[in-house]
Structure formats: C-alpha cells, structure tokens
Design a protein around this motif. Sequence first.
Motif, mmCIF file in Angstrom:
data_model
loop_
_atom_site.group_PDB
_atom_site.id
_atom_site.type_symbol
_atom_site.label_atom_id
_atom_site.label_comp_id
_atom_site.label_asym_id
_atom_site.label_seq_id
_atom_site.Cartn_x
_atom_site.Cartn_y
_atom_site.Cartn_z
ATOM 1 N N VAL A 177 0.859 -1.193 0.000
ATOM 2 C CA VAL A 177 0.000 0.000 0.000
ATOM 3 C C VAL A 177 0.889 1.234 0.000
ATOM 4 O O VAL A 177 1.629 1.481 0.952
ATOM 5 C CB VAL A 177 -0.940 0.023 1.239
ATOM 6 N N ILE A 178 0.828 1.993 -1.093
ATOM 7 C CA ILE A 178 1.597 3.238 -1.173
ATOM 8 C C ILE A 178 0.719 4.355 -0.621
ATOM 9 O O ILE A 178 -0.404 4.575 -1.101
ATOM 10 C CB ILE A 178 2.021 3.542 -2.624
ATOM 11 N N ALA A 179 1.218 5.020 0.418
ATOM 12 C CA ALA A 179 0.432 6.087 1.054
ATOM 13 C C ALA A 179 0.504 7.368 0.233
ATOM 14 O O ALA A 179 -0.472 8.102 0.110
ATOM 15 C CB ALA A 179 0.945 6.341 2.463
ATOM 16 N N ALA A 180 1.686 7.630 -0.312
ATOM 17 C CA ALA A 180 1.876 8.893 -1.052
ATOM 18 C C ALA A 180 3.150 8.828 -1.866
ATOM 19 O O ALA A 180 4.040 8.016 -1.589
ATOM 20 C CB ALA A 180 1.974 10.055 -0.051
ATOM 21 N N VAL A 181 3.211 9.647 -2.896
ATOM 22 C CA VAL A 181 4.501 9.895 -3.539
ATOM 23 C C VAL A 181 4.820 11.373 -3.322
ATOM 24 O O VAL A 181 4.003 12.241 -3.600
ATOM 25 C CB VAL A 181 4.516 9.515 -5.044
ATOM 26 N N GLU A 182 5.981 11.600 -2.745
ATOM 27 C CA GLU A 182 6.368 12.969 -2.400
ATOM 28 C C GLU A 182 7.709 13.272 -3.048
ATOM 29 O O GLU A 182 8.699 12.588 -2.774
ATOM 30 C CB GLU A 182 6.471 13.110 -0.867
ATOM 31 N N ASP A 183 7.717 14.264 -3.944
ATOM 32 C CA ASP A 183 8.944 14.616 -4.687
ATOM 33 C C ASP A 183 9.564 13.388 -5.342
ATOM 34 O O ASP A 183 10.779 13.170 -5.266
ATOM 35 C CB ASP A 183 9.975 15.284 -3.749
ATOM 36 N N GLY A 184 8.705 12.570 -5.938
ATOM 37 C CA GLY A 184 9.198 11.396 -6.640
ATOM 38 C C GLY A 184 9.548 10.228 -5.731
ATOM 39 O O GLY A 184 9.940 9.162 -6.194
ATOM 40 N N GLU A 185 9.424 10.426 -4.419
ATOM 41 C CA GLU A 185 9.750 9.361 -3.461
ATOM 42 C C GLU A 185 8.477 8.601 -3.084
ATOM 43 O O GLU A 185 7.432 9.208 -2.838
ATOM 44 C CB GLU A 185 10.336 9.963 -2.175
ATOM 45 N N ILE A 186 8.583 7.271 -3.005
ATOM 46 C CA ILE A 186 7.444 6.438 -2.652
ATOM 47 C C ILE A 186 7.429 6.210 -1.139
ATOM 48 O O ILE A 186 8.436 5.791 -0.564
ATOM 49 C CB ILE A 186 7.524 5.091 -3.406
ATOM 50 N N ARG A 187 6.280 6.528 -0.516
ATOM 51 C CA ARG A 187 6.148 6.270 0.927
ATOM 52 C C ARG A 187 5.036 5.257 1.140
ATOM 53 O O ARG A 187 3.916 5.445 0.666
ATOM 54 C CB ARG A 187 5.840 7.577 1.666
ATOM 55 N N PHE A 188 5.359 4.161 1.824
ATOM 56 C CA PHE A 188 4.364 3.121 2.070
ATOM 57 C C PHE A 188 3.511 3.466 3.284
ATOM 58 O O PHE A 188 3.955 4.177 4.182
ATOM 59 C CB PHE A 188 5.053 1.758 2.272
ATOM 60 N N ALA A 189 2.305 2.890 3.310
ATOM 61 C CA ALA A 189 1.367 3.169 4.400
ATOM 62 C C ALA A 189 1.946 2.733 5.740
ATOM 63 O O ALA A 189 1.735 3.375 6.754
ATOM 64 C CB ALA A 189 0.050 2.463 4.138
ATOM 65 N N ASP A 190 2.716 1.628 5.719
ATOM 66 C CA ASP A 190 3.297 1.131 6.964
ATOM 67 C C ASP A 190 4.807 1.348 6.955
ATOM 68 O O ASP A 190 5.578 0.469 7.265
ATOM 69 C CB ASP A 190 2.944 -0.340 7.177
ATOM 70 N N ASP A 191 5.201 2.569 6.632
ATOM 71 C CA ASP A 191 6.629 2.875 6.479
ATOM 72 C C ASP A 191 7.415 2.791 7.780
ATOM 73 O O ASP A 191 8.634 2.744 7.748
ATOM 74 C CB ASP A 191 6.823 4.270 5.874
ATOM 75 N N ASP A 192 6.720 2.765 8.896
ATOM 76 C CA ASP A 192 7.433 2.643 10.166
ATOM 77 C C ASP A 192 7.942 1.212 10.355
ATOM 78 O O ASP A 192 8.850 0.945 11.106
ATOM 79 C CB ASP A 192 6.516 3.010 11.339
ATOM 80 N N ASP A 193 7.297 0.276 9.583
ATOM 81 C CA ASP A 193 7.730 -1.119 9.675
ATOM 82 C C ASP A 193 9.099 -1.270 9.012
ATOM 83 O O ASP A 193 9.449 -0.527 8.127
ATOM 84 C CB ASP A 193 6.766 -2.051 8.913
ATOM 85 N N GLU A 194 9.816 -2.252 9.439
ATOM 86 C CA GLU A 194 11.074 -2.599 8.761
ATOM 87 C C GLU A 194 10.741 -3.222 7.410
ATOM 88 O O GLU A 194 9.856 -4.059 7.320
ATOM 89 C CB GLU A 194 11.827 -3.645 9.591
ATOM 90 N N VAL A 195 11.421 -2.815 6.371
ATOM 91 C CA VAL A 195 11.212 -3.450 5.061
ATOM 92 C C VAL A 195 12.376 -4.397 4.793
ATOM 93 O O VAL A 195 13.508 -4.043 5.035
ATOM 94 C CB VAL A 195 11.127 -2.392 3.948
#
Length: 195
Positions: A177-195
Amino acid sequence: MDELKRRIQEQGQVLPGDIVKVDSFLNHRIDVPLIQHVAEDFAEKFEGCGATVILTVEASGIAIAFALAQRLGVSMVFAKKGQAKNIGSNVYAADVHSYTRGNTYGVYVSKKYISPEDRVLIVDDFLANGQAALGLLSICEQAGAEVVGVGIVIEKQWQRGSELIRKLNLPLYSAAVIAAVEDGEIRFADDDDEV
Ligand code: 5GP
C-alpha cells in the motif's frame, strides 16, 4: 509484503500524474518468483473464502490471477478490453474509465465463463480510483455471482479505490500500500515497519 515493497522501492519510478512504473517486474517483464510469492500471500489472506474462479482484466492482471488460480486449484478468467468482436454478443459488459490512459473502454466477459454459482475473487495489478475493479464487480453482478474479495498487488491509497471497495463491504487486501509519492519518493502506508 516486504519483498514486494523492497522491489517497488528499488525499481519503481514515479511518472507525471503519480503513475508508478514497475515494468521490470509487474507490467512488462514479469518476475515469476516474485509474483508467485504475492500469490502465496493472497492465498493465505483469502484462505477459506471458497473462491471458485479468479477474475481480472487484461493484460496486467493476468500474471497474478494465473499464479493465484494455480495456487488455489481453480480457473481464472480475464475480462477482455475494447470491442468484443471475437467473443460474440453473449457477454457481460461494463465501461471503465482509465486513469492512466485518460480514456474510457469496455470490458467484456463471455456469459459462458461466470455463472450464478460462482464465488469470484477479483484481482488486479493496481488499485487507483477503483474503476477497473468496479467494472469487474458490475460483470459479477450481471452474472449473479458472489464476489468474495478483492486482491491487489499495489494499492495507491491516496486515490479513491480502496474507499469505494470498502464501502461495498468487500474484503480488500493489497500486498503493498503506497500512502503517497512525495517529490518522486514512494512512501508506504506502513513505512514505520522494517522493510
Ligand atoms: P483504477 O481503475 O483503480 O483507477 O486503476 C487501475 C488500473 O489502472 C489497473 O488495472 C492498472 O493497470 C492501471 N493503473 C492505475 N494506476 C497505475 C499506476 O500507478 N501504475 C501502473 N502501471 N498502472 C496503473
């Protein structure tokens, strides 16, 4: 699903209009082991849903639909796009507005391949505004078949699709789940999780 998120982070490109390009593993070249892992993840999440058929739309949904159908031991059907010339007039049909292409196209499924007895699991590569999913839901409704869930490889959470599906009280699972793209960067909805 961490493996998928890592791949999106490493190889995904953000194009104008917040379109996420993942041609290297999902939309042009298919990374078969990765897609099989996504299918295993879907099979776990939808365990016990009793799906009798997997439904998707050509072309980009076919790989994940095939992998999931193989995993669940059922068949898959892909809705055809455009004119239904070669499948005859005995079809269920719906119009879909494409966010990526900026046009509206028809999707068709032969009445032979979905019946009122079917329990349908809908899958697709992306969920954005939900128009492709709504088209497939309309086809299931016309067939009198029950939809048991919607599985998506990549959801773009800031668009309306997930809200529309959840309003219909349908189980929705997205592997990333991608929460947002900011300045070309992809931020996932659960970005606090370790990937
Ligand atoms: P929706 O109907 O939910 O607006 O969009 C879903 C369909 O549009 C998917 O079948 C997918 O092929 C395409 N799509 C939507 N957003 C994207 C995107 O960011 N990247 C790619 N590659 N396809 C997308």
